[in-house]
Design a protein around this motif. Structure first.
Motif, PDB file in Angstrom:
ATOM      1  N   SER A  68       0.836  -1.190   0.000  1.00 14.09           N
ATOM      2  CA  SER A  68       0.000   0.000   0.000  1.00 14.09           C
ATOM      3  C   SER A  68       0.876   1.247   0.000  1.00 14.09           C
ATOM      4  O   SER A  68       1.943   1.260   0.617  1.00 14.09           O
ATOM      5  N   GLU A  69       0.406   2.301  -0.653  1.00 15.27           N
ATOM      6  CA  GLU A  69       1.099   3.582  -0.593  1.00 15.27           C
ATOM      7  C   GLU A  69       0.824   4.307   0.719  1.00 15.27           C
ATOM      8  O   GLU A  69       1.482   5.298   1.036  1.00 15.27           O
ATOM      9  N   ASN A  70      -0.154   3.822   1.465  1.00 16.28           N
ATOM     10  CA  ASN A  70      -0.536   4.438   2.730  1.00 16.28           C
ATOM     11  C   ASN A  70       0.191   3.763   3.889  1.00 16.28           C
ATOM     12  O   ASN A  70       0.555   2.590   3.820  1.00 16.28           O
ATOM     13  N   TRP A  71       0.392   4.541   4.971  1.00 16.59           N
ATOM     14  CA  TRP A  71       1.003   3.987   6.178  1.00 16.59           C
ATOM     15  C   TRP A  71       0.114   2.879   6.713  1.00 16.59           C
ATOM     16  O   TRP A  71      -1.099   2.987   6.690  1.00 16.59           O
ATOM     17  N   PRO A  72       0.695   1.760   7.171  1.00 14.09           N
ATOM     18  CA  PRO A  72       2.120   1.428   7.373  1.00 14.09           C
ATOM     19  C   PRO A  72       2.730   0.624   6.223  1.00 14.09           C
ATOM     20  O   PRO A  72       3.716  -0.071   6.429  1.00 14.09           O
ATOM     21  N   GLY A  73       2.136   0.709   5.024  1.00 12.21           N
ATOM     22  CA  GLY A  73       2.770   0.114   3.858  1.00 12.21           C
ATOM     23  C   GLY A  73       2.161  -1.172   3.361  1.00 12.21           C
ATOM     24  O   GLY A  73       2.674  -1.778   2.412  1.00 12.21           O
ATOM     25  N   PHE A  74       1.062  -1.637   3.968  1.00 15.65           N
ATOM     26  CA  PHE A  74       0.398  -2.850   3.476  1.00 15.65           C
ATOM     27  C   PHE A  74      -1.112  -2.683   3.634  1.00 15.65           C
ATOM     28  O   PHE A  74      -1.605  -1.864   4.417  1.00 15.65           O
ATOM     29  N   ALA A  75      -1.835  -3.490   2.882  1.00 17.91           N
ATOM     30  CA  ALA A  75      -3.293  -3.512   2.935  1.00 17.91           C
ATOM     31  C   ALA A  75      -3.748  -4.972   2.924  1.00 17.91           C
ATOM     32  O   ALA A  75      -2.954  -5.880   2.627  1.00 17.91           O
ATOM     33  N   PRO A  76      -5.011  -5.238   3.244  1.00 18.51           N
ATOM     34  CA  PRO A  76      -5.468  -6.622   3.298  1.00 18.51           C
ATOM     35  C   PRO A  76      -5.457  -7.312   1.942  1.00 18.51           C
ATOM     36  O   PRO A  76      -5.755  -6.696   0.911  1.00 18.51           O
ATOM     37  N   GLY A  77      -5.101  -8.588   1.964  1.00 20.83           N
ATOM     38  CA  GLY A  77      -5.210  -9.420   0.776  1.00 20.83           C
ATOM     39  C   GLY A  77      -6.585 -10.054   0.682  1.00 20.83           C
ATOM     40  O   GLY A  77      -7.524  -9.655   1.384  1.00 20.83           O
ATOM     41  N   GLY A  78      -6.706 -11.076  -0.142  1.00 22.70           N
ATOM     42  CA  GLY A  78      -8.000 -11.714  -0.362  1.00 22.70           C
ATOM     43  C   GLY A  78      -8.115 -13.110   0.192  1.00 22.70           C
ATOM     44  O   GLY A  78      -9.118 -13.796  -0.051  1.00 22.70           O
ATOM     45  N   ARG A  79      -7.096 -13.548   0.956  1.00 28.91           N
ATOM     46  CA  ARG A  79      -7.092 -14.928   1.457  1.00 28.91           C
ATOM     47  C   ARG A  79      -6.824 -14.925   2.958  1.00 28.91           C
ATOM     48  O   ARG A  79      -6.095 -14.088   3.477  1.00 28.91           O
ATOM     49  N   GLY A  80      -7.397 -15.899   3.642  1.00 29.37           N
ATOM     50  CA  GLY A  80      -7.035 -16.142   5.026  1.00 29.37           C
ATOM     51  C   GLY A  80      -7.852 -15.392   6.062  1.00 29.37           C
ATOM     52  O   GLY A  80      -8.610 -14.471   5.760  1.00 29.37           O
ATOM     53  N   VAL A  81      -7.654 -15.799   7.304  1.00 29.96           N
ATOM     54  CA  VAL A  81      -8.523 -15.429   8.418  1.00 29.96           C
ATOM     55  C   VAL A  81      -8.557 -13.927   8.687  1.00 29.96           C
ATOM     56  O   VAL A  81      -9.628 -13.322   8.787  1.00 29.96           O
ATOM     57  N   LEU A  82      -7.416 -13.298   8.863  1.00 31.88           N
ATOM     58  CA  LEU A  82      -7.423 -11.896   9.283  1.00 31.88           C
ATOM     59  C   LEU A  82      -8.029 -10.974   8.237  1.00 31.88           C
ATOM     60  O   LEU A  82      -8.609  -9.938   8.576  1.00 31.88           O
TER      61      LEU A  82
END
Length: 349
Positions: free
Chosen positions: A223-237
């Motif tokens: 992600s370009e936004n802090w903290p640098g990641f966004a949710p994916g499409g797989r898995g529990v969280l």
């Protein structure tokens, strides 16, 4: 070897068109009501055994292992559906056992599962008990009424988990070292100082979590936004990312079963200042580079739940809130008498 099944509880498997599910049962002859318990993240149905046994003898009780937890099949979790893979699984078990309508009890992530089930299969729900539930708007990244802080919900989902904790789960770490599942249970699942004679069982329950990008914790994207990641499409969280999960629509249901909301005042996981919320960690200086409260404030989780349930009540539903002092994320373990009395009163009503 730890004996994980309590006397009076029967472990069984239930085959449905969706999965082979591990189910715990507290049997009752000619039951007057049926309760179905749904566990939260990094746990299993084992945690529900004291609450099941505490129910009046004329009430049947079942606890369902979600896919990838406990004794249920390890199947991929499609997070683009929010929590629906889990809620559809629970509904399939209720259908296979011909139980419904039932009194649903959901804990933490399981609270989101049962709210989603209420939206999709209201015919199966006699009442809803939400114990320390995830916010109706998911986990992280939203303001009071559910609006996103960033369009991609940066900082939520599978990328925010501590990799050491995941590695210790996968390795079956039963120690009490810092970062171990046992240490996380003591610091986060219950309030400081709480001691359980069944702690070894709870650790075994946590260790039943299937690890991987399709299960726990899931994947993530940049992600370009802090903290640098966004949710994916797989898995529990990622199932609880606010881009895919929003059950505030329970307010608009034509038929509104009664809801009991029970939570601890010292909950470390679900709160208006949760240290499992990366924006809160940034505000506390634990994660560097936090862009400030105007851009990335902590999620007001408790305030969100209270606001949605107030609207539910205002639209004709019945809501009872029970907040317990000296209690963390697990009221059914920490204050079993209060939890059981509140649940029994809901069922009797």
């Amino acid at each position: 070897m730890v004996e994980t099944i309590f006397p009076g509880i029967v472990a069984r498997t239930v085959e449905t068109p969706r999965l082979v599910a591990g189910v715990l049962e507290r049997r009752a002859d000619a039951p007057s009501a049926t309760v179905v318990f749904v566990h939260g993240n990094v746990s299993s149905s084992l945690f529900w055994q004291p609450a099941m046994l505490a129910l009046p003898p004329g009430i049947a009780a079942y606890a369902v292992d979600l896919r990838g937890f406990g004794d249920s099949e390890t199947l991929p979790v499609d997070a683009t559906r929010g929590l629906r893979d889990f809620s559809d699984d629970v509904a399939s078990v209720i259908d296979a056992l011909d139980l419904g309508p039932v009194h649903l009890v959901g804990w933490s992530m399981g609270g989101g599962v049962v709210m989603q089930l209420l939206l999709d299969r209201p015919d199966l729900v006699a009442s809803l008990t939400l114990q320390s539930p995830v916010s109706p708007y998911g986990f992280g990244g939203t303001a009071l009424h559910g609006s996103l802080f960033t369009t991609d919900a940066a900082g939520t989902g599978g990328g925010g988990v501590n990799p050491d904790f995941v590695a210790r789960l996968e390795a079956g770490d039963r120690s009490d070292e810092a970062g171990s599942p046992r240490a996380v249970y003591r610091s986060s699942y219950v309030a400081p100082g709480f001691v359980s004679e069944h702690e070894d069982v709870w650790v075994e329950s946590m260790l039943s979590t299937a690890i991987g990008p399709d299960n726990y914790p899931g994947d993530s994207i940049g992600s370009e936004n802090w903290p640098g990641f966004a949710p994916g499409g797989r898995g529990v969280l990622n199932t609880m990312a606010p881009t895919v999960f929003d059950v505030s629509g329970i307010v608009d249901l034509a038929a509104k079963p009664p809801i009991l909301w029970i939570h601890g005042a010292q909950d470390a996981i679900v709160g208006d200042a949760s240290f499992f919320d990366l924006n809160q960690l940034g505000a506390a200086g634990i994660i560097p580079g936090w862009p400030g409260a105007e851009i990335a404030p902590p999620q007001p989780m408790i305030s969100q739940t209270r606001a949605v349930l107030a609207r539910y009540s205002g639209a004709g539903g019945t809501v009872t809130e029970l907040e317990l002092e000296n209690c963390g994320h697990s009221p059914h373990l920490e204050h079993p008498e209060a939890f059981s009395a509140a649940l029994a009163a809901l069922i009797a009503a």
